[in-house]
Design a protein around this motif. Structure first.
Motif, PDB file in Angstrom:
ATOM      1  N   GLU A 244       0.836  -1.217   0.000  1.00  0.00           N
ATOM      2  CA  GLU A 244       0.000   0.000   0.000  1.00  0.00           C
ATOM      3  C   GLU A 244       0.864   1.257   0.000  1.00  0.00           C
ATOM      4  O   GLU A 244       0.593   2.206  -0.720  1.00  0.00           O
ATOM      5  CB  GLU A 244      -0.938   0.035   1.232  1.00  0.00           C
ATOM      6  CG  GLU A 244      -2.057  -0.991   1.217  1.00  0.00           C
ATOM      7  CD  GLU A 244      -1.549  -2.430   1.419  1.00  0.00           C
ATOM      8  OE1 GLU A 244      -0.543  -2.618   2.148  1.00  0.00           O
ATOM      9  OE2 GLU A 244      -2.137  -3.351   0.826  1.00  0.00           O
ATOM     10  N   GLN A 247       2.271   1.878  -3.393  1.00  0.00           N
ATOM     11  CA  GLN A 247       1.310   2.439  -4.357  1.00  0.00           C
ATOM     12  C   GLN A 247       0.967   3.884  -4.020  1.00  0.00           C
ATOM     13  O   GLN A 247       0.845   4.730  -4.903  1.00  0.00           O
ATOM     14  CB  GLN A 247       0.021   1.623  -4.335  1.00  0.00           C
ATOM     15  CG  GLN A 247       0.201   0.224  -4.871  1.00  0.00           C
ATOM     16  CD  GLN A 247      -1.025  -0.637  -4.624  1.00  0.00           C
ATOM     17  OE1 GLN A 247      -2.058  -0.464  -5.247  1.00  0.00           O
ATOM     18  NE2 GLN A 247      -0.918  -1.544  -3.677  1.00  0.00           N
ATOM     19  N   THR A 251       0.279   7.596  -6.074  1.00  0.00           N
ATOM     20  CA  THR A 251      -1.035   8.241  -6.216  1.00  0.00           C
ATOM     21  C   THR A 251      -1.090   9.600  -5.506  1.00  0.00           C
ATOM     22  O   THR A 251      -1.839  10.472  -5.921  1.00  0.00           O
ATOM     23  CB  THR A 251      -2.165   7.302  -5.737  1.00  0.00           C
ATOM     24  OG1 THR A 251      -1.815   6.805  -4.437  1.00  0.00           O
ATOM     25  CG2 THR A 251      -2.354   6.140  -6.679  1.00  0.00           C
ATOM     26  N   SER A 257      -3.105   6.039 -11.095  1.00  0.00           N
ATOM     27  CA  SER A 257      -3.423   4.798 -10.404  1.00  0.00           C
ATOM     28  C   SER A 257      -2.165   3.956 -10.250  1.00  0.00           C
ATOM     29  O   SER A 257      -1.175   4.189 -10.949  1.00  0.00           O
ATOM     30  CB  SER A 257      -4.464   4.038 -11.221  1.00  0.00           C
ATOM     31  OG  SER A 257      -5.105   3.115 -10.400  1.00  0.00           O
ATOM     32  N   SER A 258      -2.239   2.962  -9.357  1.00  0.00           N
ATOM     33  CA  SER A 258      -1.046   2.150  -9.110  1.00  0.00           C
ATOM     34  C   SER A 258      -1.427   0.750  -8.637  1.00  0.00           C
ATOM     35  O   SER A 258      -2.487   0.552  -8.049  1.00  0.00           O
ATOM     36  CB  SER A 258      -0.201   2.867  -8.046  1.00  0.00           C
ATOM     37  OG  SER A 258       0.908   2.082  -7.720  1.00  0.00           O
ATOM     38  N   CYS A 259      -0.571  -0.206  -8.909  1.00  0.00           N
ATOM     39  CA  CYS A 259      -0.751  -1.605  -8.474  1.00  0.00           C
ATOM     40  C   CYS A 259       0.592  -2.105  -7.970  1.00  0.00           C
ATOM     41  O   CYS A 259       1.628  -1.624  -8.431  1.00  0.00           O
ATOM     42  CB  CYS A 259      -1.050  -2.480  -9.672  1.00  0.00           C
ATOM     43  SG  CYS A 259      -2.751  -2.641 -10.042  1.00  0.00           S
ATOM     44  N   ALA A 260       0.572  -3.081  -7.077  1.00  0.00           N
ATOM     45  CA  ALA A 260       1.866  -3.628  -6.623  1.00  0.00           C
ATOM     46  C   ALA A 260       1.712  -5.097  -6.243  1.00  0.00           C
ATOM     47  O   ALA A 260       0.651  -5.521  -5.778  1.00  0.00           O
ATOM     48  CB  ALA A 260       2.382  -2.819  -5.436  1.00  0.00           C
ATOM     49  N   TRP A 261       2.763  -5.854  -6.475  1.00  0.00           N
ATOM     50  CA  TRP A 261       2.777  -7.283  -6.156  1.00  0.00           C
ATOM     51  C   TRP A 261       4.093  -7.618  -5.467  1.00  0.00           C
ATOM     52  O   TRP A 261       5.143  -7.094  -5.850  1.00  0.00           O
ATOM     53  CB  TRP A 261       2.737  -8.142  -7.428  1.00  0.00           C
ATOM     54  CG  TRP A 261       1.617  -7.836  -8.339  1.00  0.00           C
ATOM     55  CD1 TRP A 261       0.398  -8.437  -8.372  1.00  0.00           C
ATOM     56  CD2 TRP A 261       1.603  -6.846  -9.384  1.00  0.00           C
ATOM     57  NE1 TRP A 261      -0.376  -7.890  -9.366  1.00  0.00           N
ATOM     58  CE2 TRP A 261       0.336  -6.905  -9.992  1.00  0.00           C
ATOM     59  CE3 TRP A 261       2.521  -5.903  -9.850  1.00  0.00           C
ATOM     60  CZ2 TRP A 261      -0.023  -6.077 -11.047  1.00  0.00           C
ATOM     61  CZ3 TRP A 261       2.173  -5.062 -10.894  1.00  0.00           C
ATOM     62  CH2 TRP A 261       0.909  -5.158 -11.482  1.00  0.00           C
ATOM     63  N   SER A 300       6.046  -2.479  -8.388  1.00  0.00           N
ATOM     64  CA  SER A 300       4.857  -1.628  -8.447  1.00  0.00           C
ATOM     65  C   SER A 300       4.820  -0.913  -9.782  1.00  0.00           C
ATOM     66  O   SER A 300       5.859  -0.603 -10.365  1.00  0.00           O
ATOM     67  CB  SER A 300       4.764  -0.635  -7.283  1.00  0.00           C
ATOM     68  OG  SER A 300       6.013  -0.376  -6.727  1.00  0.00           O
ATOM     69  N   SER A 312      -1.881  -3.171 -15.854  1.00  0.00           N
ATOM     70  CA  SER A 312      -1.539  -3.774 -14.576  1.00  0.00           C
ATOM     71  C   SER A 312      -1.826  -5.265 -14.442  1.00  0.00           C
ATOM     72  O   SER A 312      -1.625  -5.829 -13.364  1.00  0.00           O
ATOM     73  CB  SER A 312      -2.260  -3.037 -13.454  1.00  0.00           C
ATOM     74  OG  SER A 312      -3.634  -3.151 -13.692  1.00  0.00           O
ATOM     75  N   THR A 313      -2.287  -5.943 -15.513  1.00  0.00           N
ATOM     76  CA  THR A 313      -2.524  -7.371 -15.349  1.00  0.00           C
ATOM     77  C   THR A 313      -1.209  -8.140 -15.521  1.00  0.00           C
ATOM     78  O   THR A 313      -0.402  -7.803 -16.382  1.00  0.00           O
ATOM     79  CB  THR A 313      -3.539  -7.879 -16.387  1.00  0.00           C
ATOM     80  OG1 THR A 313      -3.173  -7.353 -17.642  1.00  0.00           O
ATOM     81  CG2 THR A 313      -4.956  -7.487 -16.021  1.00  0.00           C
TER      82      THR A 313
END
Ligand SMILES: C[S@@+](CC[C@H](N)C(=O)[O-])C[C@H]1O[C@@H](n2cnc3c(N)ncnc32)[C@H](O)[C@@H]1O
Length: 314
Positions: A244, A247, A251, A257-261, A300, A312-313
């Protein structure tokens, strides 16, 4: 002042670690990189969990780079922040996937060394496209037709702006920023200014960031103290607390927008045949240690503009 210079030297030395680790894994056949040996002469063998971790990192980043090339049809630009001795340009060149412009930035001490290696090796310099055959060098910078290597401190935005101009960056082209283990070394407030600045002037862009995460737990604290004992202060570690926080830093700084793994997710998403292949390269005694390492690094992604809304996929 002396303390700051020592911190910067320790940060720059991390480039040697990253390059040596890549060379170690390449030497053992984890992935192919025909260029890393020009930057790192002496291969030094790393532990199997380090090699596998690097494999996940390189392949994870590659998936997003390929996506960018596909989405933009090659009509974009890549800007590698804190590029060190990364060989991505040469790999893309051999694969016929070079974007319109490719820019690498790092401290001048590092870009000077990279310039030296490029000049010294025909296999590197011959792959720098030139329309008129001219490649311009200074001690720290190199300008070819679609490749620019420039020395700049990412904490100094006016310096950065000047170097981006010299690198013939086009602010309206779809742009991919790459930062692998870089922002963690930069003070959070300086990173905020950097991210805000980039979001403002590149309205159609995507940012791929790879670095530490979950640094507040026990394992993270041990990693932190190991790095600090080697002089790396990790000035940006507060943003590496969780997925979090990774990301959020985008933002709140102008990115849509943002994604992270975590790298556990990235490793699990790799094709089964690839995993099977690399898991046969070396015996891994401490699987638990690999999982812990993968849990403490992440990728991210953040984006601006409509071109990258489905980026982001994984
Ligand atoms: C761990 S190395 C990673 C190198 C490369 N990205 C890779 O993955 O192989 C970190 C790099 O970030 C660069 N770096 C860190 N802080 C920087 C700053 N303020 N300005 C420019 N480069 C910086 C260092 O000099 C170093 O080359």
């Amino acid at each position: 002042m002396i303390r700051d210079m020592a911190d910067d030297e320790a940060t720059q030395a991390t480039n040697n670690d990253a390059s040596e680790c890549k060379r170690s894994a390449v030497q053992l056949g984890y992935w192919t990189d025909n260029f890393i040996n020009f930057f790192v002469k002496q291969p030094s063998r790393k532990a199997p969990e380090i090699n596998r971790g690097y494999y996940a990192r390189v392949k994870g980043i590659e998936v997003f780079i390929d996506k960018f090339i596909k989405i933009t049809g090659g009509n974009g630009q890549i800007i590698n922040l804190g590029a060190g001795f990364d060989t991505l340009y040469w790999k893309l060149k051999d694969a016929g996937n070079i974007p319109i412009n490719f820019v690498e930035l790092d401290f001048p001490n590092i870009t000077a060394k990279k310039c030296y290696h490029i000049k010294k090796h025909k296999q590197l310099i011959d792959r720098l496209n030139t329309e008129d055959g001219e490649i311009r060098f200074s001690t720290t910078d190199l300008h070819a037709a679609n490749y620019h290597l420039v020395g700049a401190d990412l904490r100094h935005l006016s310096d950065l702006a000047n170097k981006l101009k010299q690198a013939e960056v086009n602010f309206s082209l779809p742009t991919l920023f790459l930062a692998e283990c870089v922002l963690v070394y930069i003070d959070s407030s300086a990173t905020s200014l950097l991210l805000k600045y980039l979001a403002e002037i590149f309205s159609n862009s995507v940012f791929i960031n790879y670095e530490q995460v979950n640094m507040k737990d026990k394992f993270g604290q041990v990693m932190l103290s190991n790095l600090r004992s080697r002089g790396c202060m990790l000035a940006g570690v507060q943003d590496c607390e969780s997925l979090e926080s990774q990301q959020r830093r985008f933002t709140i700084n102008g990115w849509k927008s943002s994604c992270a793994w975590t790298m556990v997710d990235i490793y699990d998403s790799l094709p089964a045949t690839d995993k099977l292949r690399i898991e046969h390269i070396e015996m891994l005694d401490e699987r638990e240690l690999l999982i812990q390492l993968l849990q403490h690094y992440c990728i991210s992604i953040a984006w601006n503009g409509n071109t990258f809304k489905n980026f982001s996929t994984i």
